[in-house]
Design an enzyme around this catalytic site. Structure first.
Site, PDB file in Angstrom:
ATOM      1  N   LYS A  20       0.819  -1.219   0.000  1.00  0.00           N
ATOM      2  CA  LYS A  20       0.000   0.000   0.000  1.00  0.00           C
ATOM      3  C   LYS A  20       0.852   1.269   0.000  1.00  0.00           C
ATOM      4  O   LYS A  20       0.459   2.264  -0.597  1.00  0.00           O
ATOM      5  CB  LYS A  20      -1.031  -0.001   1.149  1.00  0.00           C
ATOM      6  CG  LYS A  20      -0.475  -0.158   2.526  1.00  0.00           C
ATOM      7  CD  LYS A  20      -1.614  -0.360   3.518  1.00  0.00           C
ATOM      8  CE  LYS A  20      -1.154  -0.242   4.965  1.00  0.00           C
ATOM      9  NZ  LYS A  20       0.055  -1.054   5.304  1.00  0.00           N
ATOM     10  N   ARG A  54      -5.881   2.463  12.021  1.00  0.00           N
ATOM     11  CA  ARG A  54      -5.547   1.041  12.180  1.00  0.00           C
ATOM     12  C   ARG A  54      -6.352   0.400  13.294  1.00  0.00           C
ATOM     13  O   ARG A  54      -6.164  -0.787  13.571  1.00  0.00           O
ATOM     14  CB  ARG A  54      -4.066   0.913  12.524  1.00  0.00           C
ATOM     15  CG  ARG A  54      -3.172   0.567  11.330  1.00  0.00           C
ATOM     16  CD  ARG A  54      -1.764   0.617  11.846  1.00  0.00           C
ATOM     17  NE  ARG A  54      -0.808  -0.210  11.211  1.00  0.00           N
ATOM     18  CZ  ARG A  54       0.120   0.236  10.379  1.00  0.00           C
ATOM     19  NH1 ARG A  54       0.127   1.478   9.975  1.00  0.00           N
ATOM     20  NH2 ARG A  54       1.046  -0.587   9.936  1.00  0.00           N
ATOM     21  N   ARG A  79      15.130  -3.509   8.036  1.00  0.00           N
ATOM     22  CA  ARG A  79      14.469  -2.706   9.068  1.00  0.00           C
ATOM     23  C   ARG A  79      14.110  -3.603  10.251  1.00  0.00           C
ATOM     24  O   ARG A  79      13.661  -4.731  10.035  1.00  0.00           O
ATOM     25  CB  ARG A  79      13.187  -2.114   8.479  1.00  0.00           C
ATOM     26  CG  ARG A  79      13.173  -0.624   8.397  1.00  0.00           C
ATOM     27  CD  ARG A  79      12.027  -0.142   7.555  1.00  0.00           C
ATOM     28  NE  ARG A  79      10.722  -0.591   8.033  1.00  0.00           N
ATOM     29  CZ  ARG A  79       9.569  -0.233   7.488  1.00  0.00           C
ATOM     30  NH1 ARG A  79       9.566   0.576   6.443  1.00  0.00           N
ATOM     31  NH2 ARG A  79       8.427  -0.656   7.957  1.00  0.00           N
ATOM     32  N   ARG A 124       3.211  -8.565  13.685  1.00  0.00           N
ATOM     33  CA  ARG A 124       2.465  -7.475  13.040  1.00  0.00           C
ATOM     34  C   ARG A 124       1.218  -8.009  12.337  1.00  0.00           C
ATOM     35  O   ARG A 124       0.186  -7.349  12.295  1.00  0.00           O
ATOM     36  CB  ARG A 124       3.361  -6.726  12.043  1.00  0.00           C
ATOM     37  CG  ARG A 124       4.460  -5.947  12.747  1.00  0.00           C
ATOM     38  CD  ARG A 124       5.435  -5.361  11.753  1.00  0.00           C
ATOM     39  NE  ARG A 124       4.898  -4.194  11.085  1.00  0.00           N
ATOM     40  CZ  ARG A 124       5.422  -3.646  10.001  1.00  0.00           C
ATOM     41  NH1 ARG A 124       6.488  -4.168   9.441  1.00  0.00           N
ATOM     42  NH2 ARG A 124       4.879  -2.578   9.466  1.00  0.00           N
ATOM     43  N   ARG A 180      12.835  -7.601   2.035  1.00  0.00           N
ATOM     44  CA  ARG A 180      12.945  -6.131   2.021  1.00  0.00           C
ATOM     45  C   ARG A 180      14.299  -5.662   2.547  1.00  0.00           C
ATOM     46  O   ARG A 180      14.789  -6.135   3.560  1.00  0.00           O
ATOM     47  CB  ARG A 180      11.845  -5.518   2.892  1.00  0.00           C
ATOM     48  CG  ARG A 180      10.511  -5.547   2.222  1.00  0.00           C
ATOM     49  CD  ARG A 180       9.707  -4.288   2.306  1.00  0.00           C
ATOM     50  NE  ARG A 180       9.295  -3.896   3.623  1.00  0.00           N
ATOM     51  CZ  ARG A 180       8.101  -3.355   3.863  1.00  0.00           C
ATOM     52  NH1 ARG A 180       7.227  -3.194   2.886  1.00  0.00           N
ATOM     53  NH2 ARG A 180       7.795  -2.960   5.070  1.00  0.00           N
TER      54      ARG A 180
HETATM   55  P1  AMP Z   1       3.957   0.929   8.712  1.00  0.00           P
HETATM   56  O1  AMP Z   1       5.176   1.443   8.052  1.00  0.00           O
HETATM   57  O2  AMP Z   1       2.693   1.630   8.284  1.00  0.00           O
HETATM   58  O3  AMP Z   1       3.815  -0.561   8.622  1.00  0.00           O
HETATM   59  O4  AMP Z   1       4.094   1.273  10.280  1.00  0.00           O
HETATM   60  C1  AMP Z   1       5.213   0.854  11.056  1.00  0.00           C
HETATM   61  C2  AMP Z   1       4.840   0.819  12.523  1.00  0.00           C
HETATM   62  O5  AMP Z   1       4.435   2.136  12.963  1.00  0.00           O
HETATM   63  C3  AMP Z   1       3.662  -0.076  12.896  1.00  0.00           C
HETATM   64  O6  AMP Z   1       4.050  -1.431  13.068  1.00  0.00           O
HETATM   65  C4  AMP Z   1       3.201   0.563  14.199  1.00  0.00           C
HETATM   66  O7  AMP Z   1       4.052   0.231  15.281  1.00  0.00           O
HETATM   67  C5  AMP Z   1       3.390   2.048  13.916  1.00  0.00           C
HETATM   68  N1  AMP Z   1       2.172   2.655  13.330  1.00  0.00           N
HETATM   69  C6  AMP Z   1       2.034   3.197  12.083  1.00  0.00           C
HETATM   70  N2  AMP Z   1       0.792   3.664  11.892  1.00  0.00           N
HETATM   71  C7  AMP Z   1       0.117   3.423  13.040  1.00  0.00           C
HETATM   72  C8  AMP Z   1      -1.223   3.658  13.465  1.00  0.00           C
HETATM   73  N3  AMP Z   1      -2.141   4.227  12.663  1.00  0.00           N
HETATM   74  N4  AMP Z   1      -1.559   3.262  14.732  1.00  0.00           N
HETATM   75  C9  AMP Z   1      -0.667   2.692  15.555  1.00  0.00           C
HETATM   76  N5  AMP Z   1       0.604   2.423  15.216  1.00  0.00           N
HETATM   77  C10 AMP Z   1       1.004   2.792  13.971  1.00  0.00           C
END
Ligand code: AMP
Length: 215
Positions: free
Chosen positions: A13, A88, A162, A173, A127
């Site tokens: 996404k 989320r 990462r 996750r 990745r």
């Molecule tokens: P992403 O790159 O979107 O997968 O986000 C990486 C990490 O950031 C996630 O595993 C969460 O720990 C945190 N995170 C990002 N967006 C949110 C959100 N809307 N609510 C809570 N945690 C978030």
């Protein structure tokens, strides 16, 4: 046009949001990117978020909602936006609805990306990431591979994995996604703005499906 992109980590996404935002001149706001930047710069937000992120858990709703509220109030979402990785949880989705209504804004579509869990684990294990220019690669995807093994194409820096892409963290996750984020699919179905996309296809095909939806 105001959109949100939903889906498990590694469903593509972020890549699609970036491409669509460039093509349609929309603001692309990835909460994951904002949080990673905050962690890197050791801001208050970053210090609070770091432990949750490293474990693959969600950062508390209040922190994230505060961050988005600031962007919406200060007009940073402009004339059209893609929210990538937010909301989320159900409380985040409800808070977003309230915040947008206060500004007389509304969402046009919630686009949900579907990919099976096992495929995601494989995708994410490939990745690689440049710690300097932030470019992301995937060693298993032909057009996303670095030209030289382990090195960034742009600045020749050593690529890293990462911390939240490590397999155990990815599996957690996914558990978190199914438990906390999946329920908002129903939330947006009830709002009649849900669009479900098969994201287990070539990136161009996924992009074309999204374009068909939003045009
Ligand atoms: P992403 O790159 O979107 O997968 O986000 C990486 C990490 O950031 C996630 O595993 C969460 O720990 C945190 N995170 C990002 N967006 C949110 C959100 N809307 N609510 C809570 N945690 C978030």
């Amino acid at each position: 046009m105001n959109l949100i992109f939903l889906g498990p980590p590694g469903s593509g996404k972020g890549t699609q949001a970036l491409k669509l935002s460039q093509q349609e001149s929309l603001i692309h706001l990835s909460t994951g990117d904002v949080l990673r930047e905050a962690v890197k710069n050791e801001t208050e937000l970053g210090k609070k978020a770091k432990e949750y992120m490293n474990a693959g858990n969600l950062v508390p709703d209040a922190l994230i909602v505060g961050l988005i509220q600031e962007k919406i109030k200060n007009g940073h979402l402009g004339n059209g936006f893609i929210l990538d990785g937010f909301p989320r949880t159900i409380p985040q989705a409800e808070a977003l609805k309230r915040m947008l209504e206060e500004q007389s804004l509304k969402l046009d579509f919630a686009i949900c990306f579907h990919v099976e869990d096992d495929k995601i684990v494989k995708r994410m294990a490939g990745r690689r990431f440049c710690p300097v220019c932030q470019t992301t690669y995937n060693i298993y995807v032909e057009d996303a591979k670095p030209k030289n093994d382990g090195k960034c194409d742009k600045d020749n820096e050593d690529l890293i994995i990462r911390s939240d892409d490590l397999e155990d963290v990815v599996r957690n996750r996914l558990v978190v996604y199914h438990k906390q984020t999946k329920p908002i699919v129903e939330f947006y179905r009830n709002e009649s703005i849900l669009v479900e996309i098969d994201a287990d296809r070539a990136p161009e095909e996924v992009f074309n499906s999204i374009l068909e939806t939003v045009k």
